[in-house]
Design a protein around this motif. Structure first.
Motif, short mmCIF file in Angstrom:
data_model
loop_
_atom_site.label_atom_id
_atom_site.label_comp_id
_atom_site.label_asym_id
_atom_site.label_seq_id
_atom_site.Cartn_x
_atom_site.Cartn_y
_atom_site.Cartn_z
N UNK A 106 0.81 -2.12 -12.84
CA UNK A 106 -0.31 -2.27 -11.91
C UNK A 106 -0.87 -0.95 -11.45
N UNK A 107 -0.11 0.14 -11.65
CA UNK A 107 -0.58 1.44 -11.18
C UNK A 107 -0.56 1.54 -9.68
N UNK A 108 0.30 0.75 -9.02
CA UNK A 108 0.34 0.71 -7.56
C UNK A 108 1.72 1.14 -7.10
N UNK A 109 1.79 1.92 -6.02
CA UNK A 109 3.06 2.41 -5.54
C UNK A 109 3.33 1.95 -4.13
N UNK A 149 -6.38 -0.40 -10.79
CA UNK A 149 -6.61 -1.84 -10.77
C UNK A 149 -6.07 -2.49 -9.51
N UNK A 150 -6.65 -3.63 -9.17
CA UNK A 150 -6.15 -4.42 -8.04
C UNK A 150 -4.90 -5.15 -8.50
N UNK A 151 -3.78 -5.01 -7.80
CA UNK A 151 -2.57 -5.70 -8.23
C UNK A 151 -2.72 -7.21 -8.12
N UNK A 152 -2.04 -7.93 -9.00
CA UNK A 152 -2.05 -9.38 -8.93
C UNK A 152 -1.28 -9.88 -7.72
N UNK A 153 -1.36 -11.18 -7.48
CA UNK A 153 -0.72 -11.73 -6.29
C UNK A 153 0.78 -11.46 -6.28
N UNK A 154 1.45 -11.61 -7.43
CA UNK A 154 2.89 -11.39 -7.48
C UNK A 154 3.24 -9.95 -7.14
N UNK A 155 2.46 -9.01 -7.64
CA UNK A 155 2.70 -7.60 -7.31
C UNK A 155 2.46 -7.33 -5.83
N UNK A 156 1.40 -7.93 -5.28
CA UNK A 156 1.14 -7.77 -3.85
C UNK A 156 2.31 -8.32 -3.03
N UNK A 182 -10.82 -5.09 -1.65
CA UNK A 182 -9.69 -5.09 -2.57
C UNK A 182 -8.41 -4.55 -1.93
N UNK A 183 -7.35 -5.31 -2.03
CA UNK A 183 -5.99 -4.84 -1.71
C UNK A 183 -5.62 -3.80 -2.75
N UNK A 184 -5.14 -2.63 -2.31
CA UNK A 184 -4.80 -1.58 -3.27
C UNK A 184 -3.30 -1.28 -3.31
N UNK A 185 -2.67 -1.13 -2.14
CA UNK A 185 -1.24 -0.88 -2.15
C UNK A 185 -0.66 -1.02 -0.74
N UNK A 186 0.66 -1.22 -0.68
CA UNK A 186 1.38 -1.30 0.59
C UNK A 186 2.26 -0.07 0.72
N UNK A 187 2.24 0.56 1.88
CA UNK A 187 3.03 1.76 2.12
C UNK A 187 3.98 1.53 3.28
N UNK A 191 6.97 6.37 11.88
CA UNK A 191 6.32 6.96 13.04
C UNK A 191 7.34 7.07 14.16
N UNK A 192 7.67 8.28 14.55
CA UNK A 192 8.62 8.54 15.63
C UNK A 192 9.91 7.74 15.45
N UNK A 193 10.41 7.72 14.23
CA UNK A 193 11.66 7.04 13.95
C UNK A 193 11.54 5.54 13.74
N UNK A 194 10.33 5.01 13.82
CA UNK A 194 10.12 3.58 13.64
C UNK A 194 9.31 3.32 12.38
N UNK A 195 9.61 2.20 11.72
CA UNK A 195 8.88 1.84 10.51
C UNK A 195 7.43 1.53 10.83
N UNK A 196 6.54 1.97 9.98
CA UNK A 196 5.11 1.72 10.13
C UNK A 196 4.60 1.20 8.78
N UNK A 197 4.11 -0.01 8.79
CA UNK A 197 3.56 -0.60 7.56
C UNK A 197 2.08 -0.29 7.47
N UNK A 198 1.65 0.19 6.32
CA UNK A 198 0.23 0.42 6.09
C UNK A 198 -0.18 -0.28 4.80
N UNK A 199 -1.19 -1.12 4.90
CA UNK A 199 -1.74 -1.79 3.73
C UNK A 199 -3.11 -1.19 3.49
N UNK A 200 -3.28 -0.55 2.36
CA UNK A 200 -4.51 0.16 2.04
C UNK A 200 -5.43 -0.72 1.20
#
Length: 267
Positions: A106-109, A149-156, A182-187, A191-200
């Protein structure tokens, strides 16, 4: 004067700062810095920042090997103008050894990075501070940062599953889907020791957009709108998490988009 076709990308400029280019490529960048003020200003911005740039360019490096995160990029104040392209400017920068988990299909990380904020963190105004840090990071994205490319549903779904345990929130592709964007990737950031989810995302009209989520015990807050780094931000919170949607879309449009994703996340 440089042309649109020859202006270096942020990836090229970051590689130049980190000393990863060949002598010939480095010489080409130096020449552009001297003759094009916009290139010089962009180089200086990238040299000043203290953010995980390689995470921003992960789609462009989809063939990179998987490595563990070994260091964070420290904040290094730089007073020199990038126009001089002098050695001390680049020598003062700490090399960032990044983690790139690439999907060759998918070319997505899904990346793990650290946003260092040090003493800037203020517990009394946590929600405002994390939004400021995220805005600094997202402002460095360009449409080219999210090519691929936009990842497929399973990759998302697989990418989102990697965030669930860390942020304590189950996310589905449908819940975080933005209409016409378009959904591109999840990171997974920190942040200050806490998990931060970013969906680009990549909005075909206005460029990069991001939905960000952190755990928060500040209590529910109705959606509000603010402007940061030339972008519009809609932010809100519930009993357990704080959310923000940030992008270059007009205020009324991003507010409507945020209302839709807020409803989906609450369902």
């Amino acid at each position: 004067m440089t042309t649109k076709q020859t202006i270096p990308s942020d990836e090229d400029l970051t590689a130049f700062i980190d000393g990863e280019l060949t002598a010939e490529e480095a010489a080409r960048i130096k020449a552009m810095v001297k003759e094009d003020e916009s290139v010089a200003e962009r180089l200086e911005l990238l040299a000043r920042a203290s953010l995980p740039f390689k995470q921003a360019f992960a789609p462009l490096l989809s063939e990179a090997p998987r490595e563990k995160l070994q260091a964070m990029l420290a904040a290094i104040p730089v007073q020199q103008s990038a126009k001089s392209a002098s050695a001390p400017l680049f020598a003062s920068r700490r090399r960032f050894l990044g983690a790139l988990a690439a999907s060759l299909v998918a070319g997505i990380a899904i990346d793990r990075a650290v946003i260092g904020i040090g003493a800037r963190f203020s517990a009394k105004d946590e929600n405002s501070e994390w939004r400021a840090v995220v805005a600094d990071y997202v402002s460095l994205y360009t449409p080219e940062s999210l090519v691929g490319p936009v990842p497929g549903r399973d990759d998302q779904a697989a990418q989102l599953a990697g965030l669930d345990e860390k942020i304590g929130l189950s996310l589905s592709p449908e819940a975080v889907s933005l209409p016409g964007i378009d959904f591109k990737r999840a990171l997974l950031l920190q942040y200050d020791g806490k998990a931060l989810a970013q969906i680009a995302y990549l909005d075909p009209e206005t460029g990069p957009m991001a939905l960000c989520i952190v755990k928060s015990d500040k209590g529910p807050k109705a959606p509000d709108l603010e402007s940061r780094k030339g972008m519009n931000v809609v932010y809100w919170s519930n009993a357990t998490h704080a959310f923000m949607l940030i992008g270059h879309a007009a205020a009324d449009r991003i507010t409507a988009i945020a209302e839709g994703v807020r409803g989906a996340l609450s369902a």
